[in-house]
Scaffold this active site. Sequence first.
Site, short mmCIF file in Angstrom:
data_model
loop_
_atom_site.label_atom_id
_atom_site.label_comp_id
_atom_site.label_asym_id
_atom_site.label_seq_id
_atom_site.Cartn_x
_atom_site.Cartn_y
_atom_site.Cartn_z
N TYR A 158 0.80 -1.22 0.00
CA TYR A 158 0.00 0.00 0.00
C TYR A 158 0.84 1.28 0.00
O TYR A 158 0.30 2.37 -0.07
CB TYR A 158 -0.92 0.04 1.22
CG TYR A 158 -2.18 -0.74 1.01
CD1 TYR A 158 -2.13 -2.12 0.92
CD2 TYR A 158 -3.40 -0.11 0.90
CE1 TYR A 158 -3.27 -2.85 0.72
CE2 TYR A 158 -4.55 -0.84 0.69
CZ TYR A 158 -4.49 -2.20 0.60
OH TYR A 158 -5.62 -2.92 0.40
N LYS A 228 2.02 -14.03 5.67
CA LYS A 228 2.24 -14.97 4.59
C LYS A 228 3.75 -15.23 4.51
O LYS A 228 4.36 -15.17 3.43
CB LYS A 228 1.67 -14.34 3.31
CG LYS A 228 1.41 -15.24 2.18
CD LYS A 228 0.11 -15.99 2.26
CE LYS A 228 0.06 -16.92 1.06
NZ LYS A 228 -0.13 -18.30 1.30
N ASP A 329 -3.86 -17.27 4.42
CA ASP A 329 -4.92 -17.99 3.72
C ASP A 329 -5.70 -18.91 4.68
O ASP A 329 -6.92 -19.03 4.60
CB ASP A 329 -4.36 -18.78 2.52
CG ASP A 329 -3.04 -19.43 2.80
OD1 ASP A 329 -2.16 -19.40 1.93
OD2 ASP A 329 -2.87 -19.95 3.91
N ASP A 353 -6.73 -5.77 4.96
CA ASP A 353 -7.80 -5.26 4.11
C ASP A 353 -8.78 -6.39 3.77
O ASP A 353 -9.98 -6.29 3.99
CB ASP A 353 -7.17 -4.69 2.83
CG ASP A 353 -8.13 -3.83 2.05
OD1 ASP A 353 -9.28 -3.63 2.51
OD2 ASP A 353 -7.76 -3.36 0.96
#
Length: 464
Positions: A158, A228, A329, A353
């Site tokens: 971002y 992640k 995930d 987000d």
Amino acid sequence: RAFSAAAVAQAKITLDGPGKLNVPNNPTLVYVEGDGTGADIWASASRVIDASVEKAYGGERKIEWMEVLAGEKAFNETGEWLPQETIDAFREYLVGIKGPLTTPVGGGIRSLNVALRQILDLYTCLRPVVHFAGVPTPIKKPEDVDFVIFRENTEDIYAGIEFQSGSDEVKELLGWLQDKGVADKVRFPDTAAMGVKPVSREGTERLVKSAIQYALDNSRKSVTLVHKGNIMKFTEGGFKDWGYALAKSEYRNEIVTERESWILGNLDSNPDMSVEDNARAIEPGYNLMTSTQQEALRNEVAGVIEAIGATHGNAQWKNKVIVKDAIADIALQQILTRSKEFDVIATLNLNGDYLSDSAAALVGGIGIAPGANVNYTTGHFIAEATHGTAPKYAGLDKVNPGSVVLSGEMMLRYLGWNEAADLIIKGMNGAISTGQVTYDFHRLTEGATLLKCSEFGSAIIKHM
Ligand code: NAD
């Protein structure tokens, strides 16, 4: 907006040191009504917030609202989308609330929300996710959903460092990657666009620290670092590692990590268990490790038992906040299937987000999901609607004011006005559980009564 300078000076929230708010009984709070449906929503929500304070403190405390302009309303009146006066007011008065704003199309400012976040360095996007009985939901056990997301707000992909496919910048970057011997990892170099993902130790530490502190202050049981890191070892993996390191260095007496809890749990169920057997229990692949790895693991186990295990006999460690991590995930699956396991979540910008919008859908969607952007060091806090201006419903007194009502609830809690915040939750529960809802819930709830935006506000107040 008429007020005397003296009254305002008295009513200003100040900072008594990093993160320590000094809140007078009549604080000046800044608000932006918002565009589109914002006017309807603010009229309804501000009545609810004021009523909760009045009912909780019988006139002893009262919010002095100070309107500032942003978005379309600001543009029409001043020719600017985000006037300097507005930024100054948020900076000076520390705490405020904001309705949805029209994003200027083709203007200089990409998003007013992003601009405010950057200018005031509001590094946490705080999104609580809790289910009110009666709210339509796609999951079977919505009552298990009660967690708070700390989304990092200033870093990650971002940051906006991106280069267009075919640009000179991409060509230069490819040249640089060639020098480093990794250019062949770019599958289609001629047409690839490229982005940069900065994730820092400082950025991680301040976010994770805020999340752990929140868990301690609000008697939460766990903090989950969602990342992640299995794929992006230095950025997302860095977030995880820096997060754990911060937890252990700053909160050693208040937290145990999940891994430490395994070691201590093993010892609880078998006080005579040797360090070696304990190491085998937490790493099933122990026998396949080199002797150096085995030794390191045994040292880790012994270290944990020595550092925290002194209290294991009376199981005090079980009362500490557990710090754990989850791959993003899996976390996105598990907030649906095992909602109960999440309490406080700390995560990077992009994961946060996805996670917060997906989570909002579990508990009624954007019409009711609250949020706030916070810098816990400078004290700046801007509560905000998480939805947009929904222009097609503007002026119809129709939409759900819940997002701003609950953002107001977060703001009251941030001020330490928990009694008023509790009343808002009580009123919301009362209205929704008796089927008095706005159109968005009405169409999904059998036998409910359809209320206007303003009427829903009144129903909340009635049930306080
Ligand atoms: P939106 O959130 O305004 O509306 C999408 C749909 O969500 C609406 O049609 C409606 O069905 C539903 N909805 C929104 N608010 C609701 C409420 N309070 N109660 C019930 N249902 C509600 O998104 P959009 O139409 O994509 O964007 C419209 C404008 O808002 C754009 O200018 C956009 O840039 C801006 N925007 C602002 C913010 C913000 O200020 N935080 C966020 C998103 C979009």
